[in-house]
Design a protein around this motif. Structure first.
Motif, PDB file in Angstrom:
ATOM      1  N   THR A 193       0.831  -1.205   0.000  1.00  0.00           N
ATOM      2  CA  THR A 193       0.000   0.000   0.000  1.00  0.00           C
ATOM      3  C   THR A 193       0.865   1.254   0.000  1.00  0.00           C
ATOM      4  O   THR A 193       0.534   2.251  -0.650  1.00  0.00           O
ATOM      5  CB  THR A 193      -0.906   0.008   1.255  1.00  0.00           C
ATOM      6  OG1 THR A 193      -1.679  -1.174   1.265  1.00  0.00           O
ATOM      7  CG2 THR A 193      -1.827   1.217   1.268  1.00  0.00           C
ATOM      8  N   VAL A 194       1.971   1.218   0.731  1.00  0.00           N
ATOM      9  CA  VAL A 194       2.878   2.355   0.790  1.00  0.00           C
ATOM     10  C   VAL A 194       3.438   2.654  -0.594  1.00  0.00           C
ATOM     11  O   VAL A 194       3.500   3.814  -1.021  1.00  0.00           O
ATOM     12  CB  VAL A 194       4.025   2.093   1.789  1.00  0.00           C
ATOM     13  CG1 VAL A 194       5.063   3.217   1.728  1.00  0.00           C
ATOM     14  CG2 VAL A 194       3.484   1.936   3.193  1.00  0.00           C
ATOM     15  N   THR A 195       3.850   1.613  -1.316  1.00  0.00           N
ATOM     16  CA  THR A 195       4.399   1.785  -2.663  1.00  0.00           C
ATOM     17  C   THR A 195       3.415   2.511  -3.568  1.00  0.00           C
ATOM     18  O   THR A 195       3.794   3.428  -4.308  1.00  0.00           O
ATOM     19  CB  THR A 195       4.752   0.416  -3.277  1.00  0.00           C
ATOM     20  OG1 THR A 195       5.661  -0.272  -2.405  1.00  0.00           O
ATOM     21  CG2 THR A 195       5.377   0.573  -4.644  1.00  0.00           C
ATOM     22  N   GLU A 196       2.155   2.122  -3.499  1.00  0.00           N
ATOM     23  CA  GLU A 196       1.134   2.747  -4.344  1.00  0.00           C
ATOM     24  C   GLU A 196       0.912   4.204  -3.956  1.00  0.00           C
ATOM     25  O   GLU A 196       0.747   5.069  -4.819  1.00  0.00           O
ATOM     26  CB  GLU A 196      -0.179   1.964  -4.248  1.00  0.00           C
ATOM     27  CG  GLU A 196      -0.101   0.555  -4.810  1.00  0.00           C
ATOM     28  CD  GLU A 196       0.365   0.541  -6.264  1.00  0.00           C
ATOM     29  OE1 GLU A 196      -0.157   1.357  -7.056  1.00  0.00           O
ATOM     30  OE2 GLU A 196       1.266  -0.243  -6.590  1.00  0.00           O
ATOM     31  N   HIS A 197       0.915   4.497  -2.665  1.00  0.00           N
ATOM     32  CA  HIS A 197       0.711   5.873  -2.216  1.00  0.00           C
ATOM     33  C   HIS A 197       1.888   6.765  -2.616  1.00  0.00           C
ATOM     34  O   HIS A 197       1.687   7.920  -3.023  1.00  0.00           O
ATOM     35  CB  HIS A 197       0.496   5.915  -0.698  1.00  0.00           C
ATOM     36  CG  HIS A 197      -0.900   5.612  -0.277  1.00  0.00           C
ATOM     37  ND1 HIS A 197      -1.463   4.359  -0.420  1.00  0.00           N
ATOM     38  CD2 HIS A 197      -1.879   6.404   0.268  1.00  0.00           C
ATOM     39  CE1 HIS A 197      -2.708   4.385   0.034  1.00  0.00           C
ATOM     40  NE2 HIS A 197      -2.980   5.611   0.448  1.00  0.00           N
ATOM     41  N   VAL A 198       3.094   6.240  -2.491  1.00  0.00           N
ATOM     42  CA  VAL A 198       4.269   7.015  -2.901  1.00  0.00           C
ATOM     43  C   VAL A 198       4.215   7.295  -4.401  1.00  0.00           C
ATOM     44  O   VAL A 198       4.535   8.399  -4.858  1.00  0.00           O
ATOM     45  CB  VAL A 198       5.574   6.279  -2.526  1.00  0.00           C
ATOM     46  CG1 VAL A 198       6.785   6.946  -3.196  1.00  0.00           C
ATOM     47  CG2 VAL A 198       5.750   6.256  -1.014  1.00  0.00           C
TER      48      VAL A 198
END
Length: 228
Positions: A193-198
């Motif tokens: 999820t972090v990867t997508e938000h970044v």
């Protein structure tokens, strides 16, 4: 006193050598001879932790992962384990630096001082309402990300990722650390999820300026905020 340092190592000669050298420099040194003692010493609120990996009880990696849930101070691994995989794991579990034994005392002192200075700068910035990095501003009070005064339409989670990274420039956070700090330990989901938000944050900033990318990828570990 220059600062309070927690030194965790089970080799008495190493402990004595480092403790004497740091105390001569004006530091207060707390000592833990095994993994479990590290947790007991946290009550004294150390400003930096020097952590061996191969200790009795939980090893340094386990200790670092658990301690990172409790404190945000810099953690420097000091270990005879020199493999790249060990260095990467040390950073991934929450360490800020990794020094291999045998080591130079001058280098240890220099890195220690640099980390403490960085924390002091970050603390000063945290007391400000707005952080400024070139054309980018992070308004902590109104939860706004701005590019040259224009509001960038980020979500709450996206802003909280920006806020976490911008408050600690040049510090590497793993995807797992970012997920736990922004979403919480009990949230359902994973670090992807972090990867997508970044990716979304970057796309929004690039729409203003193709060269505007303050979030750098540290391959195999996570992300850090770079000054632009």
């Amino acid at each position: 006193m220059k600062g309070k340092i927690l030194l965790a190592d089970d080799e008495a000669s190493i402990v004595e050598f480092i403790q004497d050298a740091l105390e001569d420099e004006g530091y207060e040194v707390l000592v833990a001879n095994n993994g479990n003692e590290v947790f007991k010493q946290l009550v004294h609120k150390p400003e930096l932790i020097i952590l061996d990996i191969m200790m009795p009880g939980p090893d340094g990696f386990e200790v670092c992962r658990a301690v990172r849930e409790m404190v945000s101070c810099p953690i420097i691994f000091l270990s005879a384990r020199y493999a790249e995989s060990d260095r990467i794991q040390g950073l991934a579990v929450g360490g800020d630096d990794y020094i291999v034994k045998p080591f130079s005392m001058r280098e240890l002192k220099a890195r220690l001082a640099a980390h403490l200075r960085r924390e002091q700068r970050a603390g000063a910035k945290a007391s400000l309402v707005v952080l400024h990095y070139g054309d980018i501003s992070v308004d902590l009070n109104s939860y706004r990300l701005l590019y040259r005064g224009q509001s960038v339409p980020v979500t709450v989670r996206e802003f909280e990722i920006v806020q976490l990274l911008a408050l600690h420039p040049d510090r590497v956070f793993s995807r797992e650390q970012i997920y736990e700090k922004v979403w919480g330990y009990d949230a359902e989901g994973n670090s992807q999820t972090v990867t997508e938000h970044v990716k979304n944050i970057r796309a929004k900033l690039v729409s203003y300026n193709s060269k505007c990318n303050p979030i750098a990828t540290v391959w195999g570990i996570g992300y850090k905020w770079v000054r632009v």
